[in-house]
Every structure is written in C-alpha cells, then in structure tokens.
Design a protein around this motif. Structure first.
Motif, PDB file in Angstrom:
ATOM      1  N   VAL A  43       0.858  -0.956  -0.065  1.00 53.57           N
ATOM      2  CA  VAL A  43       0.043   0.112   0.102  1.00 53.57           C
ATOM      3  C   VAL A  43       0.679   1.292  -0.035  1.00 53.57           C
ATOM      4  N   LYS A  44       1.895   1.278   0.764  1.00 47.81           N
ATOM      5  CA  LYS A  44       2.711   2.534   0.967  1.00 47.81           C
ATOM      6  C   LYS A  44       3.436   2.729  -0.206  1.00 47.81           C
ATOM      7  N   ASN A  45       3.985   1.714  -0.793  1.00 54.80           N
ATOM      8  CA  ASN A  45       4.714   1.785  -2.307  1.00 54.80           C
ATOM      9  C   ASN A  45       3.811   2.458  -3.181  1.00 54.80           C
ATOM     10  N   HIS A  46       2.589   2.021  -3.085  1.00 57.64           N
ATOM     11  CA  HIS A  46       1.510   2.518  -4.384  1.00 57.64           C
ATOM     12  C   HIS A  46       1.181   3.722  -3.786  1.00 57.64           C
ATOM     13  N   ILE A  47       1.204   4.500  -2.777  1.00 63.70           N
ATOM     14  CA  ILE A  47       0.808   5.779  -2.317  1.00 63.70           C
ATOM     15  C   ILE A  47       2.053   6.773  -2.585  1.00 63.70           C
ATOM     16  N   ASP A  48       3.303   6.201  -2.627  1.00 59.99           N
ATOM     17  CA  ASP A  48       4.523   6.810  -3.123  1.00 59.99           C
ATOM     18  C   ASP A  48       4.163   7.062  -4.666  1.00 59.99           C
ATOM     19  N   LYS A  49       3.750   6.042  -5.221  1.00 58.59           N
ATOM     20  CA  LYS A  49       3.742   6.311  -6.817  1.00 58.59           C
ATOM     21  C   LYS A  49       2.668   7.367  -7.086  1.00 58.59           C
ATOM     22  N   LEU A  50       1.507   7.181  -6.334  1.00 50.85           N
ATOM     23  CA  LEU A  50       0.587   8.258  -6.543  1.00 50.85           C
ATOM     24  C   LEU A  50       1.025   9.635  -6.376  1.00 50.85           C
ATOM     25  N   ARG A  51       1.698  10.044  -5.090  1.00 50.03           N
ATOM     26  CA  ARG A  51       2.532  11.256  -4.839  1.00 50.03           C
ATOM     27  C   ARG A  51       3.124  11.999  -5.885  1.00 50.03           C
TER      28      ARG A  51
END
Length: 231
Positions: free
Chosen positions: A183-191
């Motif tokens: 989840v956190k890695n995906h949020i980083d990509k969204l950022r």
C-alpha cells in the motif's frame, strides 16, 4: 480481532464528525444511511451523547464486525435507533434518508490483495468515496484522505451537484493498514503523479459535509482542496 478494522483515533474523529455535522442538526425523526458500519462504535458513541430520535440504517459486509456491532447495540439498548444490515449498500434496496454517512474504504493499492481487502478503495483510493457521491443523497458526510486522490473527489462531488458546506481536518500518522509495504509503495507512486499528498509519516483526514441544497451558496470546495494538497 484482526479481521475487524481497528483505529481508535480515526473512529473517534468519525464520531466527532457525526456529532458536529449530522446528529446535532437533526430536528426531527430523520433517517440516516451509513455505508460500512464496521464494529459500530463511532455511531454508538455518538448516539449515547446525542438526543437523536431517528433511525440509522447501517450496511456492513464484514460478518464478524456486524456481529460485534449488534452485540454492542443490544448492550446499550439502541436496537430501535441503529439497525445494521449484513449486506452491501450498493446492492441493497436503499432507504430514503436525509443523510448518507461513511468512513469509506480509502486505501489505494494495485489490487485488493492487501492486509484487509475490505479497506481497498480502488487504485487511487477514491473509487468507493466517489461512488457514494453518485447515489444522490442530499447530504453526505464522508471522511476523505489526502493520499487518496482528494482532488478527484472534490471534482466528482461538484459534477454531481454537491457543495462543500463544512469540513474539519485531522493530521494522522500512517497506521497499520496504510503502512503495509504494498500500500505504502503505491501511495508513493500516486504522490509522484500529484494524486496523493502527505508529509513524512503524516497525512490529512478530512470529515467533509457535502450538500446538494440550492438554498445555500456557501461552497468550501476550493478551501478543502487547498488544505488537502498542502502537504
């Protein structure tokens, strides 16, 4: 229980939003619909503090959470005020109601294979939130996360005739569910694509009251967007 959502700080915030934006404004026996009741604690805490004489119809898919919620409802003799259905709101016959309220699933991820699949909010985290704003209720109280493409939710709300009437914001630290590596890695990509906003270990969670009323010209959509994208 590991299969029931647990975050006291978030649940207390949701309960406070219910108090301030919904229950205190109810002047008669209104009906409220709740999407995703969980263990029921936010609504139960609010009902114990307010003189609400209407009925809240909750919808919860997680059978374990539904059972826990009903035990607590019975313990506090709230069965006439809070009825939780073990079914999906989107697939049910929706009661007529003055308000729709929810702390919806808002975890962004590539797919539903995460620690708690029922918290999956779509690829950008805003899918379920935006679907709730498509149901047509006049008043909608939602918790909106700054790392779940908040601008898309604000635009979607406006395209469906909603104004932001009020909101409050809570800085929250990434927790158990949002810190899962996938989840956190995906949020980083969204950022990187300016679809998620956070600073260090913190993000913003906003309790937002959307309203379709034509009587009020108040619209805090721009102010909400500024706050949610400021991290």
């Amino acid at each position: 229980m590991k299969n029931i959502f647990f975050c006291p700080e978030e649940s207390n915030f949701y309960s406070n939003c219910l108090d301030n934006f919904v229950l205190r404004n109810c002047q008669k026996s209104e009906c409220i619909v709740e999407f995703g009741s969980g263990d029921g604690s936010p609504v139960i805490n609010s009902l114990l503090k307010n003189r609400f004489d209407g009925v809240i119809h909750g919808f919860e898919l997680n059978t374990s959470a539904w059972k826990v919620a009903n035990l607590t409802i019975d313990e506090y003799n709230l069965a006439q005020k809070y009825i939780i259905h073990n079914s999906c709101l989107f697939e049910s016959s929706q009661p007529d109601a003055e308000y729709l309220v929810a702390n919806p699933p808002y975890l962004p991820a590539p797919d539903q294979d995460i620690c708690m699949p029922l918290l999956f909010g779509g690829i950008d985290g805003a899918t379920v939130t935006n679907e709730l704003l498509s149901l047509g209720y006049e008043n909608v109280l939602l918790l909106v996360s700054s790392y779940s493409n908040p601008e898309s939710t604000i635009h979607h709300a406006r395209s469906n005739g909603y104004r932001v009437i009020n909101f409050i914001v809570l800085p929250l630290k990434f927790g158990y569910y949002s810190s899962e590596p996938k989840v956190k890695n995906h949020i980083d990509k969204l950022r990187e694509n300016k679809m998620a906003f956070y600073s260090g270990d913190y993000y913003f969670l906003a309790g937002v009251l959307f309203q379709k009323s034509k009587e009020s010209k108040l619209d805090l959509s721009h102010e909400l967007a500024q706050v949610m994208t400021s991290l």
